[in-house]
Design a protein around this motif. Structure first.
Motif, PDB file in Angstrom:
ATOM      1  N   ALA A 228      54.353  27.023 -23.296  1.00 52.18           N
ATOM      2  CA  ALA A 228      53.679  25.829 -23.364  1.00 52.18           C
ATOM      3  C   ALA A 228      52.335  25.905 -23.971  1.00 52.18           C
ATOM      4  O   ALA A 228      51.845  24.851 -24.633  1.00 52.18           O
ATOM      5  N   LEU A 229      51.698  27.055 -23.759  1.00 58.50           N
ATOM      6  CA  LEU A 229      50.479  27.343 -24.774  1.00 58.50           C
ATOM      7  C   LEU A 229      50.754  27.005 -25.966  1.00 58.50           C
ATOM      8  O   LEU A 229      49.801  26.475 -26.709  1.00 58.50           O
ATOM      9  N   GLY A 230      51.697  27.576 -26.631  1.00 57.02           N
ATOM     10  CA  GLY A 230      51.987  27.423 -28.098  1.00 57.02           C
ATOM     11  C   GLY A 230      52.398  25.977 -28.258  1.00 57.02           C
ATOM     12  O   GLY A 230      51.622  25.456 -29.522  1.00 57.02           O
ATOM     13  N   ARG A 231      52.886  24.965 -27.427  1.00 59.13           N
ATOM     14  CA  ARG A 231      52.916  23.706 -27.946  1.00 59.13           C
ATOM     15  C   ARG A 231      51.488  23.057 -27.680  1.00 59.13           C
ATOM     16  O   ARG A 231      51.142  22.089 -28.391  1.00 59.13           O
ATOM     17  N   PHE A 232      50.668  23.497 -26.791  1.00 54.38           N
ATOM     18  CA  PHE A 232      49.463  22.859 -26.407  1.00 54.38           C
ATOM     19  C   PHE A 232      48.569  22.943 -27.673  1.00 54.38           C
ATOM     20  O   PHE A 232      47.720  21.932 -27.954  1.00 54.38           O
ATOM     21  N   GLU A 233      48.609  24.123 -28.409  1.00 56.93           N
ATOM     22  CA  GLU A 233      47.525  24.321 -29.409  1.00 56.93           C
ATOM     23  C   GLU A 233      48.003  23.538 -30.827  1.00 56.93           C
ATOM     24  O   GLU A 233      47.326  23.517 -31.778  1.00 56.93           O
ATOM     25  N   LEU A 234      49.399  22.730 -30.599  1.00 54.14           N
ATOM     26  CA  LEU A 234      49.372  21.912 -31.623  1.00 54.14           C
ATOM     27  C   LEU A 234      48.829  20.396 -31.644  1.00 54.14           C
ATOM     28  O   LEU A 234      48.903  19.846 -32.774  1.00 54.14           O
ATOM     29  N   ASN A 235      48.148  20.318 -30.701  1.00 54.42           N
ATOM     30  CA  ASN A 235      47.801  18.948 -30.546  1.00 54.42           C
ATOM     31  C   ASN A 235      46.504  18.913 -31.337  1.00 54.42           C
ATOM     32  O   ASN A 235      45.712  19.662 -31.406  1.00 54.42           O
ATOM     33  N   GLU A 236      46.300  17.728 -31.810  1.00 55.06           N
ATOM     34  CA  GLU A 236      45.060  17.407 -32.783  1.00 55.06           C
ATOM     35  C   GLU A 236      44.306  16.289 -31.934  1.00 55.06           C
ATOM     36  O   GLU A 236      44.735  15.299 -31.775  1.00 55.06           O
ATOM     37  N   ILE A 237      43.067  16.884 -31.609  1.00 54.98           N
ATOM     38  CA  ILE A 237      42.249  16.000 -30.797  1.00 54.98           C
ATOM     39  C   ILE A 237      40.812  16.144 -31.521  1.00 54.98           C
ATOM     40  O   ILE A 237      40.297  16.962 -31.964  1.00 54.98           O
ATOM     41  N   ARG A 238      40.388  14.712 -31.607  1.00 56.56           N
ATOM     42  CA  ARG A 238      39.044  14.772 -32.190  1.00 56.56           C
ATOM     43  C   ARG A 238      37.919  15.387 -31.311  1.00 56.56           C
ATOM     44  O   ARG A 238      37.794  15.008 -30.029  1.00 56.56           O
ATOM     45  N   PRO A 239      37.133  16.220 -31.851  1.00 54.98           N
ATOM     46  CA  PRO A 239      36.292  16.808 -31.111  1.00 54.98           C
ATOM     47  C   PRO A 239      35.075  16.202 -30.534  1.00 54.98           C
ATOM     48  O   PRO A 239      34.641  15.196 -31.383  1.00 54.98           O
TER      49      PRO A 239
ATOM     50  N   GLU B 263      35.529  37.918 -37.819  1.00 56.84           N
ATOM     51  CA  GLU B 263      37.161  37.823 -37.849  1.00 56.84           C
ATOM     52  C   GLU B 263      37.883  36.862 -36.995  1.00 56.84           C
ATOM     53  O   GLU B 263      38.662  35.984 -37.437  1.00 56.84           O
ATOM     54  N   LEU B 264      37.434  36.559 -35.919  1.00 60.99           N
ATOM     55  CA  LEU B 264      37.889  35.601 -34.970  1.00 60.99           C
ATOM     56  C   LEU B 264      37.476  34.275 -35.442  1.00 60.99           C
ATOM     57  O   LEU B 264      38.192  33.455 -35.467  1.00 60.99           O
ATOM     58  N   ASP B 265      35.956  34.125 -36.241  1.00 56.34           N
ATOM     59  CA  ASP B 265      35.494  32.793 -36.847  1.00 56.34           C
ATOM     60  C   ASP B 265      36.585  32.474 -37.844  1.00 56.34           C
ATOM     61  O   ASP B 265      36.714  31.544 -38.313  1.00 56.34           O
ATOM     62  N   ALA B 266      37.252  33.328 -38.632  1.00 58.80           N
ATOM     63  CA  ALA B 266      38.006  33.316 -40.025  1.00 58.80           C
ATOM     64  C   ALA B 266      39.214  32.663 -39.581  1.00 58.80           C
ATOM     65  O   ALA B 266      40.019  32.205 -40.271  1.00 58.80           O
ATOM     66  N   LEU B 267      39.725  32.855 -38.294  1.00 57.42           N
ATOM     67  CA  LEU B 267      41.108  32.429 -37.767  1.00 57.42           C
ATOM     68  C   LEU B 267      41.009  30.836 -37.822  1.00 57.42           C
ATOM     69  O   LEU B 267      39.874  30.381 -37.639  1.00 57.42           O
ATOM     70  N   PRO B 268      42.246  30.424 -37.782  1.00 58.94           N
ATOM     71  CA  PRO B 268      42.291  28.922 -37.243  1.00 58.94           C
ATOM     72  C   PRO B 268      41.731  28.487 -36.110  1.00 58.94           C
ATOM     73  O   PRO B 268      42.113  29.405 -34.933  1.00 58.94           O
ATOM     74  N   GLN B 269      41.015  27.812 -35.896  1.00 64.51           N
ATOM     75  CA  GLN B 269      40.346  27.290 -34.663  1.00 64.51           C
ATOM     76  C   GLN B 269      41.211  25.924 -34.085  1.00 64.51           C
ATOM     77  O   GLN B 269      41.221  25.020 -34.595  1.00 64.51           O
ATOM     78  N   GLN B 270      41.673  26.213 -32.803  1.00 62.49           N
ATOM     79  CA  GLN B 270      42.692  25.270 -32.228  1.00 62.49           C
ATOM     80  C   GLN B 270      41.970  24.775 -30.891  1.00 62.49           C
ATOM     81  O   GLN B 270      41.137  25.369 -30.598  1.00 62.49           O
ATOM     82  N   VAL B 271      42.495  23.711 -30.337  1.00 66.52           N
ATOM     83  CA  VAL B 271      41.995  23.305 -29.002  1.00 66.52           C
ATOM     84  C   VAL B 271      42.775  24.380 -28.164  1.00 66.52           C
ATOM     85  O   VAL B 271      43.790  25.011 -28.380  1.00 66.52           O
ATOM     86  N   ILE B 272      42.027  24.514 -27.117  1.00 61.93           N
ATOM     87  CA  ILE B 272      42.264  25.559 -26.294  1.00 61.93           C
ATOM     88  C   ILE B 272      41.775  24.910 -24.748  1.00 61.93           C
ATOM     89  O   ILE B 272      40.959  24.371 -24.484  1.00 61.93           O
ATOM     90  N   HIS B 273      42.402  25.574 -23.844  1.00 58.73           N
ATOM     91  CA  HIS B 273      42.315  25.325 -22.218  1.00 58.73           C
ATOM     92  C   HIS B 273      40.852  26.046 -22.046  1.00 58.73           C
ATOM     93  O   HIS B 273      40.314  25.484 -21.326  1.00 58.73           O
ATOM     94  N   GLY B 274      40.893  27.283 -22.382  1.00 61.13           N
ATOM     95  CA  GLY B 274      39.692  27.935 -22.250  1.00 61.13           C
ATOM     96  C   GLY B 274      39.564  28.989 -20.985  1.00 61.13           C
ATOM     97  O   GLY B 274      38.977  30.080 -20.951  1.00 61.13           O
ATOM     98  N   ASP B 275      40.871  28.875 -19.999  1.00 64.47           N
ATOM     99  CA  ASP B 275      40.972  29.657 -19.034  1.00 64.47           C
ATOM    100  C   ASP B 275      42.294  29.627 -18.324  1.00 64.47           C
ATOM    101  O   ASP B 275      42.689  29.389 -17.355  1.00 64.47           O
ATOM    102  N   ALA B 276      43.156  30.098 -19.520  1.00 66.28           N
ATOM    103  CA  ALA B 276      44.542  30.073 -19.209  1.00 66.28           C
ATOM    104  C   ALA B 276      45.123  30.933 -18.231  1.00 66.28           C
ATOM    105  O   ALA B 276      45.968  32.050 -18.623  1.00 66.28           O
ATOM    106  N   HIS B 277      44.777  30.862 -17.027  1.00 61.83           N
ATOM    107  CA  HIS B 277      44.946  31.969 -15.771  1.00 61.83           C
ATOM    108  C   HIS B 277      46.032  31.187 -15.043  1.00 61.83           C
ATOM    109  O   HIS B 277      46.056  29.831 -14.841  1.00 61.83           O
ATOM    110  N   PRO B 278      47.079  31.996 -14.812  1.00 64.67           N
ATOM    111  CA  PRO B 278      48.336  31.415 -13.856  1.00 64.67           C
ATOM    112  C   PRO B 278      48.089  30.497 -12.815  1.00 64.67           C
ATOM    113  O   PRO B 278      48.494  29.481 -12.414  1.00 64.67           O
TER     114      PRO B 278
END
Length: 283
Positions: free
Chosen positions: A101-112, A164-179
């Motif tokens: 589900a997280l993999g699918r979520f990070e495909l969303n394109e949301i205007r910041p 190094e993290l800044d150089a990675l693709p920046q995607q939409v995140i939940h931010g606290d993906a705890h079960p």
């Protein structure tokens, strides 16, 4: 008159953010969350209004992968904000399904928006610097010497890690993906709550938080994540973002816990994820 919950509301043991003023369920099937004033910087991970902004915007009520419960209303008053959403009964979801589900979520394109969280790890490291860094780990008797050295090396190289993290693709995140925040499966999606750190982050950020909060191996989670994302990014790139985020977070939590009356299991989790920390520093 101060805001007070109704007498027939049931308190819920969820939502422990710094601006959380309580969470209740009403007899008519709604969840009421009270937000109290706190950090005012809109892009900070602890921005106190963010959950109200997320709920009121409806941005993540129809996203793929993760979706928020439907917001009924958001009330503002001089002392805080009250967010009303539809109650969702929790049902355990397997970690691999959550990763998909997280993999699918990070495909969303949301205007910041300006209230999206950005630079979560950078802000948390700044807090650690003010508290003297991760020095408590240097004398932690339960840590193997090699792991202690990896923790120290990670701290010394923290600026390079952030770059190094800044150089990675920046995607939409939940931010606290705890079960505990990923309530139940609904078709191909998962209903998620507690969006207080929602925003943009490096690829692998949410997967790292899932890794830290389950006993599932990183390779298994990566495979499931890549299945959900339809392999939109190279596995090596997703892995690197996951490893760096997980390493910084697990070490920081362990260091913090050593100064607490109840340190919990943070030190044990650090030992369990020693290979992830070693990988982060190239060992």
């Amino acid at each position: 008159m101060d805001w007070q919950p109704d007498s027939d509301w049931t308190p819920l043991l969820t939502g422990t953010g710094v601006s959380n003023g309580g969470v209740w369920q009403t007899p008519d099937g709604l969840v009421v969350k009270r937000l109290l004033p706190g950090v005012e910087r809109p892009d900070h991970y602890a921005y106190w209004r963010r959950q109200a902004e997320v709920a009121g915007s409806g941005l993540v009520e129809t996203t793929a992968g993760l979706r928020a419960p439907r917001c009924v209303k958001v009330d503002h008053d001089p002392d805080g904000i009250t967010v009303w959403t539809v109650a969702v009964e929790a049902s355990e979801v397997e970690p691999a399904e959550l990763a998909t589900a997280l993999g699918r979520f990070e495909l969303n394109e949301i205007r910041p928006a300006d209230w999206f969280a950005r630079g979560i790890l950078r802000d948390r490291l700044a807090n650690d610097e003010q508290r003297g860094g991760w020095t408590p780990l240097a004398s932690a008797q339960d840590l193997p010497d090699e792991l202690r050295q990896s923790c120290q090396e990670l701290w010394v190289r923290r600026t390079d890690v952030m770059a190094e993290l800044d150089a990675l693709p920046q995607q939409v995140i939940h931010g606290d993906a705890h079960p505990l925040n990923l309530l139940r499966q609904d078709g191909d999606d998962v209903i998620a709550t507690d969006w207080e750190q929602f925003g943009f982050g490096p690829l692998g950020f949410d997967l790292a938080y899932l890794l830290l909060s389950t006993d599932c191996a990183i390779d298994e989670l990566l495979t499931a994540y890549q299945r959900g994302s339809a392999f939109a990014w190279p596995t090596t790139v997703v892995r690197r973002g996951t490893v760096l985020t997980a390493a910084v977070t697990v070490v920081a939590r362990a260091a913090w816990s050593l100064g607490q009356p109840d340190p919990g299991d943070h030190l044990d989790r650090l030992v369990r994820l020693a290979e992830v920390v070693d990988e982060a520093v190239g060992r």
